[in-house]
Design an enzyme around this catalytic site. Structure first.
Site, PDB file in Angstrom:
ATOM      1  N   ALA A  40       1.170  -1.019   0.296  1.00 28.44           N
ATOM      2  CA  ALA A  40      -0.332  -0.211  -0.118  1.00 28.44           C
ATOM      3  C   ALA A  40       0.764   1.139  -0.352  1.00 28.44           C
ATOM      4  O   ALA A  40       1.353   1.462   0.780  1.00 28.44           O
ATOM      5  CB  ALA A  40      -0.648   0.204   1.187  1.00 28.44           C
ATOM      6  N   ASP A  51      -2.067  -8.673  -4.770  1.00 26.49           N
ATOM      7  CA  ASP A  51      -2.515  -7.298  -4.591  1.00 26.49           C
ATOM      8  C   ASP A  51      -3.695  -6.162  -3.932  1.00 26.49           C
ATOM      9  O   ASP A  51      -4.457  -7.467  -3.665  1.00 26.49           O
ATOM     10  CB  ASP A  51      -2.948  -6.658  -6.906  1.00 26.49           C
ATOM     11  CG  ASP A  51      -1.744  -6.923  -7.184  1.00 26.49           C
ATOM     12  OD1 ASP A  51      -0.704  -6.547  -7.358  1.00 26.49           O
ATOM     13  OD2 ASP A  51      -2.102  -6.692  -8.503  1.00 26.49           O
ATOM     14  N   ASP A  76      -5.747  -2.684  -4.672  1.00 26.74           N
ATOM     15  CA  ASP A  76      -6.131  -2.300  -4.933  1.00 26.74           C
ATOM     16  C   ASP A  76      -7.408  -3.744  -5.278  1.00 26.74           C
ATOM     17  O   ASP A  76      -8.337  -3.433  -6.874  1.00 26.74           O
ATOM     18  CB  ASP A  76      -5.976  -1.461  -5.992  1.00 26.74           C
ATOM     19  CG  ASP A  76      -4.765  -2.420  -7.408  1.00 26.74           C
ATOM     20  OD1 ASP A  76      -4.551  -3.363  -6.779  1.00 26.74           O
ATOM     21  OD2 ASP A  76      -4.975  -1.671  -8.540  1.00 26.74           O
ATOM     22  N   HIS A 104      -4.154 -15.391 -15.446  1.00 27.45           N
ATOM     23  CA  HIS A 104      -4.152 -14.184 -16.007  1.00 27.45           C
ATOM     24  C   HIS A 104      -5.745 -14.166 -16.887  1.00 27.45           C
ATOM     25  O   HIS A 104      -5.985 -14.693 -17.507  1.00 27.45           O
ATOM     26  CB  HIS A 104      -3.434 -13.543 -16.679  1.00 27.45           C
ATOM     27  CG  HIS A 104      -3.567 -11.969 -16.712  1.00 27.45           C
ATOM     28  ND1 HIS A 104      -4.907 -11.632 -17.273  1.00 27.45           N
ATOM     29  CD2 HIS A 104      -2.767 -11.125 -16.241  1.00 27.45           C
ATOM     30  CE1 HIS A 104      -4.654  -9.672 -17.479  1.00 27.45           C
ATOM     31  NE2 HIS A 104      -3.524 -10.074 -17.152  1.00 27.45           N
ATOM     32  N   THR A 113       1.234 -11.977 -23.640  1.00 28.22           N
ATOM     33  CA  THR A 113       2.374 -10.230 -23.667  1.00 28.22           C
ATOM     34  C   THR A 113       3.860 -10.831 -22.767  1.00 28.22           C
ATOM     35  O   THR A 113       3.847 -10.221 -21.594  1.00 28.22           O
ATOM     36  CB  THR A 113       1.401  -9.921 -22.611  1.00 28.22           C
ATOM     37  OG1 THR A 113       0.908  -9.715 -21.668  1.00 28.22           O
ATOM     38  CG2 THR A 113       0.577  -9.061 -24.060  1.00 28.22           C
ATOM     39  N   GLU A 156       6.267  -8.414 -13.422  1.00 36.59           N
ATOM     40  CA  GLU A 156       5.203  -9.946 -13.770  1.00 36.59           C
ATOM     41  C   GLU A 156       5.704 -10.232 -14.651  1.00 36.59           C
ATOM     42  O   GLU A 156       5.271 -12.178 -15.180  1.00 36.59           O
ATOM     43  CB  GLU A 156       4.117  -9.470 -14.199  1.00 36.59           C
ATOM     44  CG  GLU A 156       2.606 -10.329 -14.528  1.00 36.59           C
ATOM     45  CD  GLU A 156       0.842  -9.954 -14.997  1.00 36.59           C
ATOM     46  OE1 GLU A 156       0.277  -9.932 -14.025  1.00 36.59           O
ATOM     47  OE2 GLU A 156       1.526  -9.398 -16.494  1.00 36.59           O
TER      48      GLU A 156
END
Length: 372
Positions: free
Chosen positions: A142, A230, A232, A252, A264, A322
């Site tokens: 955070a 994460d 968020d 993902h 990707t 990532e």
């Protein structure tokens, strides 16, 4: 033959049949005790010799952190001898010819399960992990304005994350005074770890690998597993011990059905995160991975070193940490994989295969949050 003599030839006053029986029993007990004691000594000598080897060999592949972990494992060898009376467990019998899910892949070619709703029994798993007295660490970052997501994150984690198990919430933040107070259940704790921030959000993102790696020497004394996610986000349904394994990653949500050529991955050979177009199994999300503390330590340390090598060469992987995580999972296969149920964004709709939406992205204005 005298009545006090037996077939063994014992003579009254020296070795009667009864006395011979007693002597035999005592001899047998002594022999048994000696066997057990020798086995203990042999095991201890083996352990001691291994300890000596570990402590005397400072090889490149076995640093001090690995040594401590190996030592702690061997000091518990006697626990394996304990006999435990198992309680009855009543549940529906699994059917070999009727798989619970036939619409999705539930096992990888290297025999790692892929966790979907309907593929496990939470009651069985919870009982197994309770017997092991497991504590789970949950790490989040955070930094800067991302601290605003903490309240919802922690409140929903208390509702859905590892319910009935002990949890340490490790909050990495540059604003410890803004960490909200949330009512926690028994056996659950918030641990605030103050860290610095960086001007660019990409740098903050990449530094997560370094910080988790550095703090692992603390984590290994406090928790059995680390779950790295994460901040968020919000928990929307049960996320329990079914996710735990030596090393796990999460599919993902944008690529779970894609061909590898569409992933990707980092495609520039100059980067340490480079993955050739004909390699790779799945594309994993950087926002949900974990495993035992030792395996997470190895992953984060390797990724951090690769990130620093890229930085020294003036290159940054396309999706920062990532990209390095995905490179790691190509060559160090996870032992369990979480389906997109465990990391979803409602802006992507809700496909039929998605029976649960367990961990959801929070809607936000990225431009207003990043680099602030």
């Amino acid at each position: 033959m005298h009545k006090d003599q037996g077939k063994t030839g014992g003579v009254k006053g020296y070795l009667t049949k009864r006395r011979l029986y007693v002597v035999g029993c005592i001899t047998l007990l002594c022999f048994s005790f000696g066997f057990v004691w020798n086995t203990y000594n042999d095991t201890w000598e083996f352990t001691s010799s291994k300890v000596s080897y570990i402590m005397s060999n400072n090889t490149q592949d076995l640093d001090d952190f690995h040594k401590v972990n190996l030592l702690s494992n061997h000091t518990c060898f006697l626990e394996d001898l304990l006999q435990v009376k198992l309680p009855r467990m009543i549940y529906t019998k699994p059917q070999i010819l009727k798989p619970s899910r036939s619409d999705v892949l539930t096992m990888t070619p290297w025999f790692a399960p892929i966790v979907w709703e309907g593929t496990y029994n939470s009651e069985i798993l919870n009982e197994q992990f309770r017997r092991r007295n497991v504590t789970v660490g949950l790490t989040v970052f955070a930094i800067k304005k991302y601290v605003v997501f903490l309240k919802k994150f922690l409140e929903t984690a208390e509702m859905y994350f590892m319910v009935g198990h002990r949890v340490n919430y490790y909050i990495f933040t540059d604003r410890p005074e803004e960490v909200p107070e949330v009512v926690l259940k028994e056996g659950r704790n918030v641990v605030v770890l103050q860290v610095q921030n960086y001007p660019r959000w990409q740098e903050i993102s990449m530094r997560r690998m370094e910080l988790i790696s550095n703090f692992s020497q603390r984590f290994i004394n406090e928790v059995s597993y680390l779950v790295c996610v994460d901040v968020d986000m919000r928990f929307n349904d049960q996320v329990g011990v079914e996710i735990l394994s030596n090393l796990f990653g999460t599919l993902h949500p944008g690529f779970y059905a894609a061909e590898r050529q569409s992933f990707t991955y980092e495609r520039r050979p100059a980067s340490q995160a480079y993955v050739p177009s004909d390699e790779g199994d799945f594309y994993y999300a950087g926002g949900f991975f974990g495993g035992t503390v030792m395996e997470v330590y190895k992953l984060t340390k390797k990724c951090h070193e690769a990130i620093m090598m890229d930085k020294a060469n003036g290159i940054e992987a396309i999706w920062q940490e990532e990209s390095h995580l995905n490179k790691y999972f190509v060559y160090y296969k996870p032992t369990k994989i979480l389906s997109p149920e465990y990391l979803w964004d409602d802006d992507m709709g809700r496909p039929e295969i998605l029976k649960k939406r367990r961990f959801l992205a929070v809607r936000k204005n990225h431009a207003a949050i990043r680099n602030k």
